[in-house]
Design a protein around this motif. Sequence first.
Motif, short mmCIF file in Angstrom:
data_model
loop_
_atom_site.label_atom_id
_atom_site.label_comp_id
_atom_site.label_asym_id
_atom_site.label_seq_id
_atom_site.Cartn_x
_atom_site.Cartn_y
_atom_site.Cartn_z
N PHE A 55 -19.07 -35.08 8.10
CA PHE A 55 -17.88 -34.50 7.28
C PHE A 55 -17.65 -33.01 7.75
O PHE A 55 -16.53 -32.44 7.38
N ALA A 56 -18.40 -32.44 8.20
CA ALA A 56 -18.55 -31.30 8.63
C ALA A 56 -17.48 -31.02 9.72
O ALA A 56 -16.45 -30.05 9.81
N VAL A 57 -17.39 -32.21 10.64
CA VAL A 57 -16.51 -32.18 11.96
C VAL A 57 -14.96 -32.51 11.19
O VAL A 57 -14.27 -31.89 11.68
N VAL A 58 -15.10 -33.32 10.36
CA VAL A 58 -13.73 -33.73 9.75
C VAL A 58 -13.31 -32.33 9.17
O VAL A 58 -11.71 -32.11 9.32
N GLY A 59 -13.92 -31.70 8.50
CA GLY A 59 -13.50 -30.58 7.80
C GLY A 59 -13.22 -29.53 8.67
O GLY A 59 -12.14 -29.11 8.40
N GLY A 60 -13.75 -29.36 9.87
CA GLY A 60 -13.40 -28.32 10.97
C GLY A 60 -12.02 -28.87 11.48
O GLY A 60 -11.28 -27.87 11.76
N VAL A 61 -11.95 -29.94 11.83
CA VAL A 61 -10.61 -30.41 12.30
C VAL A 61 -9.59 -30.14 11.49
O VAL A 61 -8.25 -29.60 11.68
N GLN A 62 -9.78 -30.23 10.11
CA GLN A 62 -8.49 -30.38 9.02
C GLN A 62 -8.36 -28.66 8.92
O GLN A 62 -6.94 -28.40 8.91
N VAL A 63 -9.26 -27.83 9.17
CA VAL A 63 -8.74 -26.39 9.13
C VAL A 63 -8.19 -25.96 9.94
O VAL A 63 -7.50 -25.18 9.90
N ALA A 64 -8.80 -26.47 11.21
CA ALA A 64 -7.94 -26.18 12.57
C ALA A 64 -6.63 -26.54 12.58
O ALA A 64 -5.93 -25.82 13.10
N ALA A 66 -4.63 -26.78 9.73
CA ALA A 66 -3.92 -26.11 8.83
C ALA A 66 -3.73 -24.75 9.53
O ALA A 66 -2.52 -24.17 9.24
N LEU A 67 -4.63 -24.06 10.26
CA LEU A 67 -4.48 -23.14 10.85
C LEU A 67 -3.31 -22.92 11.71
O LEU A 67 -2.57 -22.16 11.82
N ALA A 68 -3.13 -24.07 12.71
CA ALA A 68 -2.24 -24.36 13.74
C ALA A 68 -0.89 -24.44 13.20
O ALA A 68 0.02 -24.07 13.90
N ASP A 69 -0.88 -24.87 12.11
CA ASP A 69 0.46 -25.03 11.37
C ASP A 69 0.84 -23.75 10.82
O ASP A 69 1.99 -23.61 9.82
N GLY A 70 0.27 -22.58 10.96
CA GLY A 70 0.56 -21.18 10.25
C GLY A 70 -0.07 -20.98 8.77
O GLY A 70 0.64 -19.86 8.27
N GLU A 71 -1.05 -22.10 8.51
CA GLU A 71 -1.45 -21.51 6.87
C GLU A 71 -2.55 -20.38 7.26
O GLU A 71 -3.16 -20.11 8.17
N GLY A 72 -2.81 -19.69 6.09
CA GLY A 72 -3.54 -18.50 6.18
C GLY A 72 -5.07 -19.41 6.18
O GLY A 72 -5.31 -20.37 5.55
N LEU A 73 -6.29 -18.68 6.28
CA LEU A 73 -7.58 -19.03 6.28
C LEU A 73 -7.87 -19.62 4.86
O LEU A 73 -8.54 -20.41 4.54
N ARG A 74 -7.36 -18.57 3.84
CA ARG A 74 -7.81 -19.10 2.42
C ARG A 74 -7.35 -20.48 1.84
O ARG A 74 -7.81 -21.23 1.14
N GLU A 75 -5.76 -20.44 2.41
CA GLU A 75 -5.21 -21.80 2.02
C GLU A 75 -5.87 -22.89 2.83
O GLU A 75 -5.86 -23.94 2.25
N ALA A 76 -6.22 -22.61 4.11
CA ALA A 76 -6.90 -23.68 4.91
C ALA A 76 -8.02 -24.15 4.44
O ALA A 76 -8.57 -25.61 4.17
#
Length: 228
Positions: A55-64, A66-76
């Motif tokens: 789940f940590a890996v999946v979460g990391g991929v999901q955040v990465a 979101a950030l690549a799509d231009g979202e801010g860290l808080r939104e990600a």
Amino acid sequence: MDGHRHGPGPEHDYEPVPGLPEALPSGERMLWQGAPDARSLARRVFHVRKVAVYFAVVGGVQVAGALADGEGLREALGGLTLLVSVAALAIGLLVLLAQLSARTTLYTITDRRVVMRVGIVLTMTFNLPFSRIASAGLRQHGDGTGDLPLALGEASIGYAHLWPHARPWRLGRPEPMLRCVPDAVRVGRLLADAWAQTTGGAARAVSENVEAAAPRQRPDGQTALAGR
């Protein structure tokens, strides 16, 4: 009686002796009785750590992503709410299963047999006289707990009936296994000595070669305690 004993609870109310289907026959002695360590069971049987890492890996991929799509860290990070909830539920259920399994399991070694009382919902008792055991082994873990697989010389027990008290991946010829036993080296030596005294000289010779710190190792990393 040597060793620790799992305290009687409601699951033992209808047993003449906790963990046994009937009182021991005259002349038979109980040598040890105990239950799996719940933490070790959660880690090594129900793979709680591996699930958490997944789940940590999946979460990391999901955040990465979101950030690549231009979202801010808080939104990600805010997008992880559902994933975190699912992860907490999954890990909580696995920990609960480990605790229930440890609570409802009781292993007994006498000077004639091994008895395994298992089952969270449906309680089953497996009675394994030393005469049915072809060999016994030990795989020790870093925390001092260990697994003791018992290879049966005759007809085996169904894997589904044994799990999680079965040696992994031995589907064709299942081997009952005492899982995550505390102080496993001492319990293994006790089992080997009792097995040897019952089955004769050949087994005794094997038992005498078992050392306290580093018993005989097989190529697969498992220690051979006793065998014909």
